[in-house]
Enzyme design. Sequence first.
Site, mmCIF file in Angstrom:
data_model
loop_
_atom_site.group_PDB
_atom_site.id
_atom_site.type_symbol
_atom_site.label_atom_id
_atom_site.label_comp_id
_atom_site.label_asym_id
_atom_site.label_seq_id
_atom_site.Cartn_x
_atom_site.Cartn_y
_atom_site.Cartn_z
ATOM 1 C CG ASP A 22 -1.891 -1.180 1.197
ATOM 2 O OD1 ASP A 22 -2.240 -1.663 0.100
ATOM 3 O OD2 ASP A 22 -2.256 -1.644 2.302
ATOM 4 C CE LYS A 75 2.324 -2.441 -4.381
ATOM 5 N NZ LYS A 75 2.100 -2.053 -2.985
ATOM 6 N N GLY A 79 -4.594 -4.159 -3.870
ATOM 7 C CA GLY A 79 -5.577 -3.114 -4.153
ATOM 8 C C GLY A 79 -4.784 -1.883 -4.521
ATOM 9 C CG HIS A 80 -2.002 -1.950 -7.015
ATOM 10 N ND1 HIS A 80 -1.103 -2.510 -7.883
ATOM 11 C CD2 HIS A 80 -1.740 -2.505 -5.801
ATOM 12 C CE1 HIS A 80 -0.334 -3.359 -7.211
ATOM 13 N NE2 HIS A 80 -0.709 -3.384 -5.951
ATOM 14 C CD GLN A 83 0.710 -8.832 -2.641
ATOM 15 O OE1 GLN A 83 1.381 -9.494 -3.423
ATOM 16 N NE2 GLN A 83 -0.527 -8.468 -2.912
#
Length: 421
Positions: free
Chosen positions: A13, A16, A40-41, A221
């Site tokens: 988080d 990225k 979750g980007h 990650q």
Amino acid sequence: MKVDVLLGLQWGDEGKGKVVDVLTPGYDLVTRFQGGPNAGHTLEFEGKKFVLRSIPSGIFQGGKINIIGNGVVLDPALFKSEIDALEVSGHPLTERLKISKKAHLILPTHRLLDAAYESAKGSGKIGTTGKGIGPTYTDKVSRNGLRVGDILHNFREKYDAAVARHIEILKQYDFSYNLQELETAWFEGIECTKKFDLIDSEHFINDTMKAGKKVLAEGAQGTMLDIDFGSYPFVTSSNTICAGACTGLGVAPRNIGEVYGIFKAYCTRVGSGPFPTELFDETGDEMRKIGFEFGSVTGRPRRCGWIDLVALKYAVMINGVTQLIMMKSDVMDGFDTIKACVAYELPNGEITRDFPYEIDNVKPVYKKLKRWNVDMTKFNDETQFPRTFKDYIDFLETELETPIGIISIGPDRKQTIVRKK
Ligand code: GDP
Ligand code: IMO
Ligand code: MG
């Protein structure tokens, strides 16, 4: 041409998604090399916000090709919901998104196994995202997995055999479930997946490089969640580090170019596991509130703390980072005190700057830094930075022995300052 890799240096988080989107105009091909929908980007531009899970973050800029690489684990049901949502918002992807035939499939029973294993661990649970990541990679390594390429021939047979094996394992756990419900959405996802170009992505990527085109690899990650070098066992089940881009895409080590390492000006973690600089006080709450630190997939509040330079130095070393990217410095804009952990005190009183085997009971040694107390969210050039913020950047570059090339001062695409070399 070489592949540039962009990856997280902390516990995920870091931002990225935002930076991949910003860098995409400079590339021809964007690829994901590991992880799955545990990611979750988040991307924000023109007042819109998107959260991507399995799809690379290069899909919004200029019609570039994006690839889900062989190192990724794909849940067809979640993939379909991601595709559907993007289509509704005017971003059809069938022409521009390709999937490696060698990517492994997350079966509905992998999700059930993830939940069963977690509940059996009780207070020792990892705090996974519940997306079946661990069981899918376990099947891959134990040579029981199903791959995207399998959906093209006799798939039902292979699927039924895998599920029967999983059901036998689930019987050992006190765990109730409704598989049928999950299967309906999953098989719809399989049909959706078939509409995409299912390719030998290692050839596609290497051919692209040979043609002199530029490739960006997007990590998921972060290094502290790497299966080998992270805070084991509180990690994810893939190699999140730069070497993961080689195995997760089929790119030779000598063809890795720039390694962009992303970190936040502070630090966060979701799920269980050690976090030496974690704050349990108002300052931690403040970081969570101002930085909006809630999981983009699970909504879980993220644990917050000061930047940890011992862990970051380790991550820079493991990944061979050539350029750093600092995110969310704006969150610290109004903070009276800013601290950075420069060493750990071990249980025997020894002080170390080297990342140790265990970080469960180390005590952070902090350096206090001068606050800058200026709202920088509307800045568009590094010459506008206040002196104390420049000192902070100099301090980090010296400690980490690596230049900081980009500074992010807000969630929007535009709130990004690329520094002059
Ligand atoms: P990723 O998983 O590494 O892509 O990061 P996430 O999207 O899970 O979390 C990063 C969060 O921070 C998202 O909500 C972003 O919109 C937000 N974000 C990214 N960069 C910045 C920044 O420079 N400042 C602030 N305030 N928010 C940012
Ligand atoms: P992005 O790509 C933050 C964490 C989970 C848990 C551990 C194992 O958005 O940075 P898993 O479901 O992978 O078996 O969970 O890893 N985790 C993440 N934390 N960001 C992520 O992805 C994460 N993906 C997994 O919270 O502690
Ligand atoms: Mg995320």
